[in-house]
Scaffold this motif. Structure first.
Motif, PDB file in Angstrom:
ATOM      1  N   ARG A  85      51.966  48.807  34.835  1.00  0.00           N
ATOM      2  CA  ARG A  85      52.590  47.943  35.840  1.00  0.00           C
ATOM      3  C   ARG A  85      53.283  48.738  36.930  1.00  0.00           C
ATOM      4  N   THR A 117      49.308  43.994  39.099  1.00  0.00           N
ATOM      5  CA  THR A 117      48.141  43.872  38.224  1.00  0.00           C
ATOM      6  C   THR A 117      48.527  43.170  36.933  1.00  0.00           C
ATOM      7  N   GLN A 118      47.701  42.235  36.495  1.00  0.00           N
ATOM      8  CA  GLN A 118      47.971  41.541  35.244  1.00  0.00           C
ATOM      9  C   GLN A 118      47.680  42.480  34.080  1.00  0.00           C
ATOM     10  N   LYS A 147      43.838  45.432  29.911  1.00  0.00           N
ATOM     11  CA  LYS A 147      44.254  45.186  28.528  1.00  0.00           C
ATOM     12  C   LYS A 147      44.455  46.526  27.836  1.00  0.00           C
ATOM     13  N   GLY A 182      42.058  42.023  35.301  1.00  0.00           N
ATOM     14  CA  GLY A 182      43.224  42.428  34.541  1.00  0.00           C
ATOM     15  C   GLY A 182      42.984  43.676  33.724  1.00  0.00           C
ATOM     16  N   THR A 204      48.161  43.179  29.891  1.00  0.00           N
ATOM     17  CA  THR A 204      48.492  42.674  28.565  1.00  0.00           C
ATOM     18  C   THR A 204      48.351  43.803  27.563  1.00  0.00           C
TER      19      THR A 204
END
Length: 293
Positions: A76, A82-83, A34, A32, A85
């Protein structure tokens, strides 16, 4: 999920470019992303919320949240699926990103952020994080050649072994060639802790070149077996290391170097070659400290 790729965000065009690069790095690693926005409340009394004298949507918190949301959306759209956050963290940017690097597989930052003086080639956060990060740090700069190789600066020092491992893995992930470049001069400093290093009785360029060839071979030994399908090009040049790597970066998509190399002063966290590349390379630069790859 494994440790994420962390990208530093401040709303500047440079950090938005870093977001795109970081999203692709996360996809290659199958992990992921971040996005982290650090905000340090100024000494002057700037309200976190809307000012009673300003627009309803004003305030530091609103600006932070908007820039973070933009970064998440950019990631995104760059790499769908793709994750991603986002996290807004109070604190000085360098301290925040250094703390985030403890649990990251890679930290990506832009070369310059908001508040940087226009004459500076590199923001202070980027150069200091490269020296202090707890994981490899990638500084996005220049115009990389998307079809070019990964360029590895080899100095043969034990401290550079992690950079070698990282460069092999990065080239394999990108599906491109690896160019391992080692530049040498007529004089080289002695290896720390190796007083028995042979020294020619008189100046002998051929002898020195043979020693540097051996050093390059030993630095790459064992890595090819781990990446048998990777095409590796060895380049041994008699030249100044900084300029040789800067010139070669013009046809590369990424440069990988160690934080400090052979002959560096023990008290320095970031060597002169690494700093020169962070300021002048023509493509992104990854700085890898010992034990990080």
């Amino acid at each position: 999920m494994s440790a994420p790729v962390v990208v530093g965000v401040d709303g500047s065009p440079s950090s938005m470019e870093a977001v795109e690069v970081a999203a692709r790095e996360a996809r290659m690693r199958g992990t992921g992303l971040k996005a982290v926005r650090a905000f340090d409340r100024p000494g002057t009394h700037v309200p976190l919320g809307p000012s009673p004298l300003g627009p309803v949507g004003g305030g530091l918190r609103q600006e932070v949240e908007l820039s973070l949301a933009e970064a998440v959306q950019r990631a995104r759209s760059t790499v769908p699926g793709t994750q991603v956050t986002g996290a807004a963290v109070a604190g000085e940017p360098l301290a925040v990103l250094e703390a985030q690097s403890k649990d990251a597989v890679l930290v990506v930052v832009g070369s310059r952020g908001l508040g940087g003086f226009s004459g500076l080639l590199l923001g202070s956060t980027a150069v200091h994080l490269s020296a202090r990060g707890r994981c490899p740090v990638m500084v996005v700069r220049g115009r990389p050649d998307p079809t070019g190789p990964v360029l590895l600066g080899v100095d043969g020092s034990p401290e550079g072994a992690a950079a070698v491992a990282f460069a092999f893995a990065e080239a394999s992930l990108r599906g491109t060639d690896l160019v391992a470049l080692h530049a040498w001069n007529a004089w080289r400093p002695p290896e720390p802790g190796a007083p028995d290093l042979p020294v020619p009785p008189v100046y002998d360029a051929d002898w020195i070149r043979d020693e540097e060839e051996r050093l390059l071979t030993e630095a790459l030994a064992g890595r090819r077996e781990e990446h048998p399908d990777l095409k590796v090009h060895r380049r041994l040049l008699r030249a100044r290391t900084r300029q040789a790597l800067i010139d070669a970066s013009g046809s590369a998509q990424l440069v990988v170097v160690g934080a400090r190399g052979r002959g560096g002063f023990a008290g320095l966290l970031l060597g002169s070659v690494s700093q020169a590349l962070l300021h002048h390379a023509h493509c992104p630069v990854a700085v890898v400290r010992p034990g990080q790859a």
